[in-house]
Design a protein around this motif. Structure first.
Motif, short mmCIF file in Angstrom:
data_model
loop_
_atom_site.label_atom_id
_atom_site.label_comp_id
_atom_site.label_asym_id
_atom_site.label_seq_id
_atom_site.Cartn_x
_atom_site.Cartn_y
_atom_site.Cartn_z
N CYS A 1 13.72 -2.34 -4.07
CA CYS A 1 14.72 -2.72 -3.06
C CYS A 1 15.87 -1.72 -3.04
O CYS A 1 16.35 -1.33 -1.96
CB CYS A 1 15.24 -4.12 -3.34
SG CYS A 1 14.11 -5.45 -2.91
N LEU A 2 16.33 -1.32 -4.21
CA LEU A 2 17.43 -0.36 -4.29
C LEU A 2 17.03 0.99 -3.71
O LEU A 2 17.83 1.66 -3.06
CB LEU A 2 17.88 -0.21 -5.76
CG LEU A 2 18.48 -1.45 -6.41
CD1 LEU A 2 18.77 -1.19 -7.88
CD2 LEU A 2 19.75 -1.87 -5.67
N MET A 3 15.77 1.38 -3.91
CA MET A 3 15.27 2.64 -3.37
C MET A 3 15.20 2.61 -1.84
O MET A 3 15.45 3.60 -1.16
CB MET A 3 13.89 2.96 -3.94
CG MET A 3 13.88 3.36 -5.40
SD MET A 3 12.18 3.70 -5.98
CE MET A 3 12.51 4.29 -7.65
N LEU A 4 14.86 1.43 -1.30
CA LEU A 4 14.70 1.30 0.16
C LEU A 4 16.00 1.02 0.88
O LEU A 4 16.08 1.15 2.12
CB LEU A 4 13.71 0.16 0.46
CG LEU A 4 12.24 0.41 0.13
CD1 LEU A 4 11.43 -0.87 0.38
CD2 LEU A 4 11.68 1.56 0.98
N ILE B 1 6.48 2.26 -3.61
CA ILE B 1 6.97 3.12 -2.53
C ILE B 1 5.84 3.99 -1.98
O ILE B 1 5.64 4.08 -0.76
CB ILE B 1 8.13 4.01 -3.02
CG1 ILE B 1 9.35 3.16 -3.39
CG2 ILE B 1 8.49 5.04 -1.93
CD1 ILE B 1 10.00 2.46 -2.23
N LEU B 2 5.09 4.64 -2.88
CA LEU B 2 4.02 5.55 -2.45
C LEU B 2 2.68 4.84 -2.27
O LEU B 2 1.73 5.45 -1.80
CB LEU B 2 3.86 6.70 -3.45
CG LEU B 2 5.07 7.62 -3.61
CD1 LEU B 2 4.77 8.73 -4.61
CD2 LEU B 2 5.48 8.23 -2.27
N GLY B 3 2.61 3.56 -2.64
CA GLY B 3 1.37 2.80 -2.50
C GLY B 3 1.48 1.77 -1.40
O GLY B 3 1.01 1.97 -0.28
N HIS B 4 2.16 0.67 -1.69
CA HIS B 4 2.30 -0.43 -0.73
C HIS B 4 2.95 0.04 0.57
O HIS B 4 2.50 -0.34 1.66
CB HIS B 4 3.14 -1.56 -1.34
CG HIS B 4 2.34 -2.50 -2.18
ND1 HIS B 4 1.67 -3.59 -1.67
CD2 HIS B 4 2.09 -2.52 -3.52
CE1 HIS B 4 1.06 -4.24 -2.64
NE2 HIS B 4 1.30 -3.61 -3.77
N ASN B 5 4.02 0.83 0.45
CA ASN B 5 4.72 1.24 1.66
C ASN B 5 3.87 2.15 2.55
O ASN B 5 3.93 2.06 3.77
CB ASN B 5 6.02 1.96 1.28
CG ASN B 5 7.23 1.05 1.43
OD1 ASN B 5 7.14 -0.14 1.14
ND2 ASN B 5 8.34 1.59 1.89
N LEU B 6 3.08 3.03 1.93
CA LEU B 6 2.20 3.89 2.73
C LEU B 6 1.13 3.06 3.44
O LEU B 6 0.73 3.38 4.56
CB LEU B 6 1.55 4.95 1.84
CG LEU B 6 2.43 6.15 1.48
CD1 LEU B 6 1.65 7.14 0.62
CD2 LEU B 6 2.95 6.85 2.73
N PHE B 7 0.65 1.99 2.79
CA PHE B 7 -0.30 1.10 3.45
C PHE B 7 0.36 0.40 4.64
O PHE B 7 -0.26 0.27 5.71
CB PHE B 7 -0.84 0.05 2.46
CG PHE B 7 -2.01 0.53 1.67
CD1 PHE B 7 -3.17 0.95 2.30
CD2 PHE B 7 -1.97 0.56 0.28
CE1 PHE B 7 -4.27 1.39 1.57
CE2 PHE B 7 -3.05 1.00 -0.46
CZ PHE B 7 -4.20 1.42 0.19
N ASN B 8 1.59 -0.07 4.46
CA ASN B 8 2.31 -0.70 5.57
C ASN B 8 2.51 0.28 6.72
O ASN B 8 2.43 -0.08 7.89
CB ASN B 8 3.67 -1.23 5.08
CG ASN B 8 3.54 -2.48 4.23
OD1 ASN B 8 2.55 -3.20 4.32
ND2 ASN B 8 4.52 -2.72 3.39
N PHE C 1 -2.02 6.02 -5.59
CA PHE C 1 -0.73 5.63 -6.16
C PHE C 1 -0.68 4.13 -6.44
O PHE C 1 -0.10 3.70 -7.44
CB PHE C 1 0.41 6.05 -5.23
CG PHE C 1 0.68 7.52 -5.22
CD1 PHE C 1 1.06 8.18 -6.38
CD2 PHE C 1 0.53 8.26 -4.05
CE1 PHE C 1 1.30 9.55 -6.39
CE2 PHE C 1 0.77 9.62 -4.04
CZ PHE C 1 1.16 10.28 -5.22
N LEU C 2 -1.28 3.32 -5.57
CA LEU C 2 -1.34 1.88 -5.79
C LEU C 2 -2.09 1.57 -7.09
O LEU C 2 -1.70 0.69 -7.85
CB LEU C 2 -2.04 1.20 -4.61
CG LEU C 2 -2.11 -0.33 -4.64
CD1 LEU C 2 -0.72 -0.93 -4.51
CD2 LEU C 2 -3.00 -0.84 -3.51
N SER C 3 -3.13 2.33 -7.36
CA SER C 3 -3.96 2.11 -8.54
C SER C 3 -3.25 2.43 -9.84
O SER C 3 -3.62 1.91 -10.90
CB SER C 3 -5.24 2.94 -8.44
OG SER C 3 -5.95 2.66 -7.26
#
Length: 289
Positions: free
Chosen positions: A39-42, A216-223, A12-14
């Motif tokens: 930000c609005l999604m989170l 959301i599905l890339g960076h956040n999953l890595f975090n 997803f990040l790619s």
């Protein structure tokens, strides 16, 4: 399960390169709306009580981290206007080398001789990719440089975040740095006189996709994964972004790499992979001793 999450995260990040290449909006505009919409999604998942109770130094760290992320996105998006998807993602994934340098200079975590040798191999691979881009003209080299600076900035983001992340949950931390990045990018738009709305309406869909899929599905999953597997494993997995970038460039944008670029890509990715494995080995040795 954690490794499945990492595989999904890197895919997803790619996808970010696809939406950035397809949008006709300026780089800083696309980066701004990516951060703002995320930000609005989170927003419904943020623990504002813990956020307001953070230490002053943590708040300063969040400001620095978000600012680095803002300029990373801007320069990386901009690089895709000048060089190929493959070259841009290759240089961006060289960030572990800068993390090595940062850890050595700031936190006195000096690499082993093998680690240093592997990092130099990776640098040599990057030079081969850049040499292969000479045939594409000066613009391609300028794009490579922008992507390299973007890698330096994201390395700074990871260096700062590796300490702040332990004090906050995933969504609260992500929201904080994304909000700072959005404010910085908004200020940049105002200073540069870049448009907020003067672009084709289809771009709103690309901004929404940038916020949801690679963020959301890339960076956040890595975090999220950082709390469950080692940072080294996460770093190695991120190398997959370069491979996906090559594939997307070939399939969607008809990009063809020359022999020197293929060799450089293999040397660059191989050098970073070996360096990360050596870093993991030396870390285990230090813990055991």
């Amino acid at each position: 399960m954690s490794y499945l999450i990492l595989f999904a995260a890197v895919f997803f990040l790619s996808t970010s390169v696809l939406f950035v290449k397809w949008t006709s909006a300026p780089a800083e505009t696309a980066a701004f709306y990516r951060m703002l919409i995320t930000c609005l999604m989170l927003l419904p998942f943020v623990d504002f009580k813990s956020l307001l109770g953070t230490r002053l130094m943590t708040r300063y760290a969040l400001l620095l981290s978000g600012t680095l992320l803002a300029f990373h996105f801007w320069l990386w998006f901009l690089s895709l206007d000048y060089t190929t998807v493959a070259s841009s993602t290759l240089f961006v994934t060289s960030s572990p080398i800068f993390v090595l340098i940062g850890n050595a200079l700031i936190f006195k975590k000096n690499p082993t001789r093998k680690g240093l040798a592997f990092s130099l191999i990776a640098v040599f691979g990057g030079m081969l990719v850049a040499a292969g881009d000479i045939q594409l003209g000066r613009e391609a080299l300028f794009g490579d440089l922008l992507a390299l600076i973007a890698a330096l900035l994201i390395a700074g983001y990871w260096l700062v975040g590796q300490h702040v992340r332990t004090e906050m949950n995933t969504n609260t931390y992500s929201f904080s740095v994304y909000l700072v990045a959005a404010v910085v990018l908004c200020f940049m738009l105002l200073v540069r006189g870049t448009t907020f709305t003067a672009f084709e309406s289809v771009n709103w869909w690309y901004f929404l996709a940038l916020a949801f899929f690679p963020t959301i599905l890339g960076h956040n999953l890595f975090n999220y994964a950082l709390a469950r597997v080692s940072a080294t494993v996460v770093s190695i997995t991120i190398l997959g972004e370069a491979l996906w970038g090559m594939l997307f460039g070939f399939v969607f944008f008809d990009e063809r790499l020359g022999v020197m670029q293929w060799v450089g890509a293999a040397v660059l990715l191989g050098g970073i992979y070996l360096f990360l494995k050596e870093d993991a080995r030396s870390t285990r040795t230090d813990v055991a001793s």
